[in-house]
Design an enzyme around this catalytic site. Structure first.
Site, PDB file in Angstrom:
ATOM      1  N   ASN A   9       0.867  -1.184   0.000  1.00  0.00           N
ATOM      2  CA  ASN A   9       0.000   0.000   0.000  1.00  0.00           C
ATOM      3  C   ASN A   9       0.904   1.234   0.000  1.00  0.00           C
ATOM      4  O   ASN A   9       1.457   1.608   1.024  1.00  0.00           O
ATOM      5  CB  ASN A   9      -0.900  -0.023   1.244  1.00  0.00           C
ATOM      6  N   LYS A  11       0.093   4.248  -0.432  1.00  0.00           N
ATOM      7  CA  LYS A  11      -0.581   5.437   0.099  1.00  0.00           C
ATOM      8  C   LYS A  11      -0.308   6.644  -0.817  1.00  0.00           C
ATOM      9  O   LYS A  11      -0.173   6.489  -2.018  1.00  0.00           O
ATOM     10  CB  LYS A  11      -0.153   5.676   1.548  1.00  0.00           C
ATOM     11  N   HIS A  98      -9.583   1.169   5.123  1.00  0.00           N
ATOM     12  CA  HIS A  98      -8.306   1.452   5.783  1.00  0.00           C
ATOM     13  C   HIS A  98      -8.543   2.458   6.908  1.00  0.00           C
ATOM     14  O   HIS A  98      -9.354   3.374   6.764  1.00  0.00           O
ATOM     15  CB  HIS A  98      -7.302   2.008   4.760  1.00  0.00           C
ATOM     16  N   GLU A 100      -6.910   4.905   7.836  1.00  0.00           N
ATOM     17  CA  GLU A 100      -6.691   6.308   7.435  1.00  0.00           C
ATOM     18  C   GLU A 100      -7.937   6.862   6.755  1.00  0.00           C
ATOM     19  O   GLU A 100      -8.278   8.035   6.924  1.00  0.00           O
ATOM     20  CB  GLU A 100      -5.451   6.398   6.525  1.00  0.00           C
ATOM     21  N   GLU A 170      -5.393  -4.612  10.751  1.00  0.00           N
ATOM     22  CA  GLU A 170      -4.380  -3.578  10.939  1.00  0.00           C
ATOM     23  C   GLU A 170      -4.679  -2.801  12.222  1.00  0.00           C
ATOM     24  O   GLU A 170      -5.478  -1.860  12.208  1.00  0.00           O
ATOM     25  CB  GLU A 170      -4.397  -2.594   9.766  1.00  0.00           C
ATOM     26  N   GLY A 176       2.498   2.570  10.785  1.00  0.00           N
ATOM     27  CA  GLY A 176       3.456   3.662  10.584  1.00  0.00           C
ATOM     28  C   GLY A 176       4.159   4.103  11.859  1.00  0.00           C
ATOM     29  O   GLY A 176       4.827   5.136  11.886  1.00  0.00           O
ATOM     30  N   SER A 216       3.542  -1.883  10.504  1.00  0.00           N
ATOM     31  CA  SER A 216       4.991  -1.894  10.716  1.00  0.00           C
ATOM     32  C   SER A 216       5.665  -3.222  10.372  1.00  0.00           C
ATOM     33  O   SER A 216       6.648  -3.608  11.012  1.00  0.00           O
ATOM     34  CB  SER A 216       5.329  -1.456  12.145  1.00  0.00           C
TER      35      SER A 216
HETATM   36  P1  13P Z   1       3.035   0.529   7.772  1.00  0.00           P
HETATM   37  O1  13P Z   1       3.563  -0.752   7.199  1.00  0.00           O
HETATM   38  O2  13P Z   1       3.771   1.739   7.314  1.00  0.00           O
HETATM   39  O3  13P Z   1       2.877   0.454   9.263  1.00  0.00           O
HETATM   40  O4  13P Z   1       1.556   0.725   7.185  1.00  0.00           O
HETATM   41  C1  13P Z   1       0.648  -0.300   7.296  1.00  0.00           C
HETATM   42  C2  13P Z   1      -0.531   0.067   6.495  1.00  0.00           C
HETATM   43  O5  13P Z   1      -1.260   0.982   6.831  1.00  0.00           O
HETATM   44  C3  13P Z   1      -0.756  -0.676   5.249  1.00  0.00           C
HETATM   45  O6  13P Z   1      -2.029  -0.434   4.758  1.00  0.00           O
END
Ligand code: 13P
Length: 252
Positions: A9, A11, A98, A100, A170, A176, A216
């Site tokens: 992903n 983003k 997601h 976010e 997640e 992140g 992560s």
């Molecule tokens: P990270 O791997 O940066 O923690 O992000 C995970 C994520 O949100 C994947 O959709």
């Protein structure tokens, strides 16, 4: 036996050149280093680069997913992208739910259910994300939260439709942050999610639904996550933007 699945992903990170050169390099390295990728690998670039990415990957075993779709299919929704638009450029997968999107763009379960319906109408595979916040985990509410997120969305779908889903667990506090859930926490949650599918749809679906972990994941910890019984792969953010790291994750 369920297949290992890796979803990158990206983003809102890579521009046109970064996206296309990453994908071209990946194909080249697979070829040059004779990398055996018996995994399902899905890359999720930003909207403007979906078409070109899909074209570059034609004839390869890699796939593309969009990071979102709008819940309506057409009309006065300035700035939005619909399932049928994506379908018209050959995109067949989408990430929905997601954290976010839920947190920053206020996508609640009702909106997500509408998105699921429109995605299914256009035969999309859906990588559907669920996850609890740190406060919810501290209050030991994680199971309740995940159950509710599924009950209000995915669980409205028929058994036929469930075959279009991948579930991604997640935990928000691990995204992140560099803080991963422990392997045990992840396995326990994945087992719980599988048990919910068992209860709702029976053994065949529960045994086969892919459940990915995200939060992560990196080249060091990936192998341990992927060796958990109910973890079928990963939804990877930061580490998927770093070419060699992502390559190592693919080979984990
Ligand atoms: P990270 O791997 O940066 O923690 O992000 C995970 C994520 O949100 C994947 O959709």
């Amino acid at each position: 036996m369920r297949k290992r699945i890796l979803v990158a992903n990206w983003k809102m990170n890579y521009d046109f050149h970064e996206t296309t050169s990453f994908i071209r390099n990946l194909l080249k390295v697979f070829f040059d280093r004779k990398i055996n990728h018996d995994k399902e690998i899905i890359l999720s670039p930003s909207f403007p680069f979906l078409h070109i990415s899909n074209q570059i990957l034609q004839g390869s075993s890699l796939n593309i997913a969009a990071q979102n779709i709008h819940q309506k299919n057409k009309g006065p929704y300035t700035g939005e992208i619909s399932a049928s638009m994506l379908k018209s450029i050959g995109i067949q997968k989408v990430i929905l739910g997601h954290s976010e999107r839920r947190e920053l763009f206020f996508e609640n379960n009702q909106i997500l259910l509408e998105k699921i319906k429109i995605a299914l109408k256009y035969d999309f595979n859906i990588i559907f994300c669920v996850g609890e916040s740190l406060v919810e985990r501290k209050n030991n509410k994680q199971f309740e939260i995940i159950k509710k997120q599924l009950e209000k969305t995915v669980f409205y779908c028929s058994s036929d439709d469930i075959k279009f889903f991948y579930i991604a667990y997640e935990p928000i506090w691990a995204i992140g942050t560099g803080k991963t859930a422990t392997f045990e926490q992840v396995q326990v949650m994945h087992e719980f999610i599988r048990s919910l599918f068992l209860e709702k749809y029976g053994k065949n679906i529960s045994d086969n639904i892919p459940i990915l972990y995200g939060g992560s994941i990196n080249d060091i910890n990936a192998k341990n996550f992927f060796s958990q019984k109910d973890v079928d792969g990963g939804l990877i953010g930061n580490a998927s933007l770093q070419f060699e790291k992502f390559l190592k994750i693919i080979q984990s």
